[in-house]
Design a protein around this motif. Structure first.
Motif, PDB file in Angstrom:
ATOM      1  N   THR A   1       0.821  -1.208   0.000  1.00  0.00           N
ATOM      2  CA  THR A   1       0.000   0.000   0.000  1.00  0.00           C
ATOM      3  C   THR A   1       0.859   1.264   0.000  1.00  0.00           C
ATOM      4  O   THR A   1       0.764   2.101  -0.911  1.00  0.00           O
ATOM      5  CB  THR A   1      -0.938   0.032   1.224  1.00  0.00           C
ATOM      6  OG1 THR A   1      -1.783  -1.117   1.206  1.00  0.00           O
ATOM      7  CG2 THR A   1      -1.800   1.287   1.198  1.00  0.00           C
ATOM      8  N   MET A   2       1.677   1.428   1.006  1.00  0.00           N
ATOM      9  CA  MET A   2       2.475   2.647   1.109  1.00  0.00           C
ATOM     10  C   MET A   2       3.622   2.693   0.095  1.00  0.00           C
ATOM     11  O   MET A   2       3.908   3.770  -0.468  1.00  0.00           O
ATOM     12  CB  MET A   2       3.003   2.816   2.530  1.00  0.00           C
ATOM     13  CG  MET A   2       1.908   3.007   3.574  1.00  0.00           C
ATOM     14  SD  MET A   2       0.629   4.237   3.140  1.00  0.00           S
ATOM     15  CE  MET A   2       1.615   5.709   2.986  1.00  0.00           C
ATOM     16  N   PRO A   3       4.290   1.576  -0.204  1.00  0.00           N
ATOM     17  CA  PRO A   3       5.296   1.631  -1.264  1.00  0.00           C
ATOM     18  C   PRO A   3       4.719   2.083  -2.603  1.00  0.00           C
ATOM     19  O   PRO A   3       5.370   2.820  -3.353  1.00  0.00           O
ATOM     20  CB  PRO A   3       5.813   0.189  -1.337  1.00  0.00           C
ATOM     21  CG  PRO A   3       5.653  -0.321   0.053  1.00  0.00           C
ATOM     22  CD  PRO A   3       4.349   0.280   0.523  1.00  0.00           C
ATOM     23  N   SER A   4       3.476   1.667  -2.894  1.00  0.00           N
ATOM     24  CA  SER A   4       2.878   2.078  -4.173  1.00  0.00           C
ATOM     25  C   SER A   4       2.539   3.565  -4.162  1.00  0.00           C
ATOM     26  O   SER A   4       2.700   4.259  -5.166  1.00  0.00           O
ATOM     27  CB  SER A   4       1.620   1.250  -4.472  1.00  0.00           C
ATOM     28  OG  SER A   4       0.554   1.582  -3.600  1.00  0.00           O
TER      29      SER A   4
ATOM     30  N   ILE B   1       6.280   4.634   6.496  1.00  0.00           N
ATOM     31  CA  ILE B   1       5.134   3.862   6.990  1.00  0.00           C
ATOM     32  C   ILE B   1       5.184   2.487   6.334  1.00  0.00           C
ATOM     33  O   ILE B   1       4.830   2.328   5.167  1.00  0.00           O
ATOM     34  CB  ILE B   1       3.802   4.567   6.659  1.00  0.00           C
ATOM     35  CG1 ILE B   1       3.817   6.011   7.178  1.00  0.00           C
ATOM     36  CG2 ILE B   1       2.622   3.801   7.254  1.00  0.00           C
ATOM     37  CD1 ILE B   1       2.636   6.834   6.708  1.00  0.00           C
ATOM     38  N   ASP B   2       5.660   1.495   7.062  1.00  0.00           N
ATOM     39  CA  ASP B   2       5.828   0.178   6.452  1.00  0.00           C
ATOM     40  C   ASP B   2       5.039  -0.890   7.200  1.00  0.00           C
ATOM     41  O   ASP B   2       4.373  -0.614   8.191  1.00  0.00           O
ATOM     42  CB  ASP B   2       7.318  -0.201   6.382  1.00  0.00           C
ATOM     43  CG  ASP B   2       7.998  -0.109   7.737  1.00  0.00           C
ATOM     44  OD1 ASP B   2       7.286   0.051   8.752  1.00  0.00           O
ATOM     45  OD2 ASP B   2       9.240  -0.193   7.793  1.00  0.00           O
TER      46      ASP B   2
ATOM     47  N   ASN C   1      -1.678  -2.405  10.854  1.00  0.00           N
ATOM     48  CA  ASN C   1      -0.809  -2.042  11.968  1.00  0.00           C
ATOM     49  C   ASN C   1      -0.528  -0.547  11.988  1.00  0.00           C
ATOM     50  O   ASN C   1      -0.454   0.073  13.051  1.00  0.00           O
ATOM     51  CB  ASN C   1       0.511  -2.814  11.885  1.00  0.00           C
ATOM     52  CG  ASN C   1       0.327  -4.301  12.110  1.00  0.00           C
ATOM     53  OD1 ASN C   1      -0.777  -4.765  12.393  1.00  0.00           O
ATOM     54  ND2 ASN C   1       1.398  -5.064  11.978  1.00  0.00           N
ATOM     55  N   ALA C   2      -0.353   0.030  10.805  1.00  0.00           N
ATOM     56  CA  ALA C   2      -0.087   1.469  10.716  1.00  0.00           C
ATOM     57  C   ALA C   2      -1.267   2.278  11.249  1.00  0.00           C
ATOM     58  O   ALA C   2      -1.094   3.259  11.970  1.00  0.00           O
ATOM     59  CB  ALA C   2       0.216   1.854   9.276  1.00  0.00           C
TER      60      ALA C   2
ATOM     61  N   LYS D   1       1.781   6.804  16.235  1.00  0.00           N
ATOM     62  CA  LYS D   1       2.806   7.529  15.473  1.00  0.00           C
ATOM     63  C   LYS D   1       2.554   7.423  13.973  1.00  0.00           C
ATOM     64  O   LYS D   1       2.695   8.407  13.237  1.00  0.00           O
ATOM     65  CB  LYS D   1       4.198   6.989  15.820  1.00  0.00           C
ATOM     66  CG  LYS D   1       4.658   7.340  17.227  1.00  0.00           C
ATOM     67  CD  LYS D   1       6.077   6.848  17.470  1.00  0.00           C
ATOM     68  CE  LYS D   1       6.556   7.235  18.876  1.00  0.00           C
ATOM     69  NZ  LYS D   1       7.940   6.749  19.140  1.00  0.00           N
ATOM     70  N   SER D   2       2.175   6.236  13.526  1.00  0.00           N
ATOM     71  CA  SER D   2       1.911   6.058  12.093  1.00  0.00           C
ATOM     72  C   SER D   2       0.648   6.803  11.684  1.00  0.00           C
ATOM     73  O   SER D   2       0.573   7.359  10.583  1.00  0.00           O
ATOM     74  CB  SER D   2       1.779   4.565  11.757  1.00  0.00           C
ATOM     75  OG  SER D   2       3.014   3.905  11.921  1.00  0.00           O
TER      76      SER D   2
END
Length: 374
Positions: A274-277, A323-324, A329-330, A335-336
């Motif tokens: 999700t976040m890498p994309s 954000i990995d 979980n994020a 914090k995330s």
């Protein structure tokens, strides 16, 4: 992933506190498009971003087809992980160029066949699950797969094959049918990627239309139309991230109540892409902005507009990269969640800077709003 989350987080804070330098351009005298600079900018966009981007996409689809075939031939945990790694690399490559949602991407449903999203009614999920349950052999042949629903033949379908319920069978002979379906999808994606590249590489095709706007041009009758199309890529690209990538799974605080989040509405949540994309979406836009030399379209007294946009590009990319892990979980981590809040705010800020400030500074702002789809 970035080893310095505090730096990216600080960038977000700084970006939000930046003076609206871009607004200086929109407050100046009325602008007109620098038509003399447009053809060179369009040519650089094609030669230095679009074609190389699709070439990279083609390389990644070929690699995925190869590793998927190897998985079927010799099923094991290692070969399954190799196919999954190739999938993630393909997601990165696609996320970089999916912002080019025009021309060949719109022909023959290529874009939707490559990525069917959002899937609000879980249409794709149901179809893929039905294919796997019935062991529909027509889905294992590229020719017949192409004729099926777009939801059953692209990245979303392949993600479920590789990561969805029951995907552990790919590590042994029990996953034989599932694996062959995955290979067909991978080969289908490779075919589409090669079509993208071939269409853009034709000397007398769309690239010629982009490089030479003017009377008789089937795409752009003048340089203003060409500049409008190019700027639209940036505006609609950022808008896509804001409305179709972030908002579906996390809305921040609504009416004073923190959003619990909807992790299964996030794109690529099963593969943790999700976040890498999203980071790749922004990185693609930033790269295009730079290599196309968008600065050259600006009047000298408004060059700060580009610097301001570039700063926010760096901010959203940096935050996204910190954000990995699983998106669920994020969302559950304070914090995330704070990072997601700042990412959302910065994305809206970037959209405004590109749509209103940059567009206005180059003469496309009066009565025109890309964000409204006008």
């Amino acid at each position: 992933m970035s080893p310095m989350p505090s730096l990216a987080f600080g960038l977000a804070l700084t970006a939000l506190s930046l003076p609206a330098m871009a607004q200086e351009g929109s407050a100046l005298s009325p602008r007109v498009v620098n038509e003399a600079a447009v053809p060179a900018v369009m040519a650089k966009a094609v030669d230095d971003f679009i074609i190389p981007g699709y070439r990279n996409l083609s390389d990644k689809t070929a690699a995925l087809a190869k590793t998927s075939t190897a998985l079927c031939k010799t099923p094991s945990t290692a070969s399954r992980e190799n196919a999954q790694a190739a999938f993630s690399e393909l997601v990165q490559a696609w996320s970089t160029v999916e912002i080019i949602r025009l021309g060949p991407a719109l022909e023959q449903n290529r874009f939707e066949r490559f990525l069917f999203y959002p899937d609000r009614k879980s249409t794709g999920l149901k179809q893929v699950q039905a294919i796997l349950a019935k062991k529909d052999e027509t889905a294992t042949d590229v020719a017949s797969l192409k004729g099926k629903s777009v939801a059953a033949q692209g990245l979303g379908a392949l993600e479920y094959v590789l990561y969805g319920n029951g995907s552990e069978v790919l590590s042994n002979k029990e996953g034989e049918f599932r694996c062959r379906y995955g290979v067909a999808i991978a080969q289908n994606l490779d075919t589409i990627a090669n079509e993208f590249l071939a269409e853009w590489q034709k000397p007398d095709g769309i690239q010629a239309a982009w490089k030479k706007p003017g009377p008789g041009n089937p795409e752009f009758r003048d340089s203003k139309e060409a500049a409008t199309e190019l700027l639209g890529i940036f505006v609609h690209g950022v808008e896509m991230v804001k409305d179709q990538r972030l908002k579906p799974f996390y809305a921040g605080t609504v009416d004073g109540t923190p959003d619990k989040g909807h992790p299964k509405s996030a794109i690529y949540w099963r593969s943790q892409n999700t976040m890498p994309s999203i980071a790749a979406n922004f990185a693609g836009l930033k790269t295009l902005f730079k290599v196309a030399d968008m600065d050259s379209l600006l009047p000298e007294d408004s060059r700060s507009v580009a610097g301001s946009a570039n700063f926010v590009f760096n901010s959203v990319i940096g935050i996204s990269q910190t954000i990995d892990g699983p998106i669920a979980n994020a969302i559950a981590d304070d914090k995330s969640r704070a990072k997601l809040d700042f990412l959302t705010l910065n994305t809206a800020d970037l959209l405004d800077r590109l749509n209103r400030d940059f567009g206005g500074a180059i003469g496309l702002g009066a009565g025109f709003s890309f964000a409204d789809g006008d």
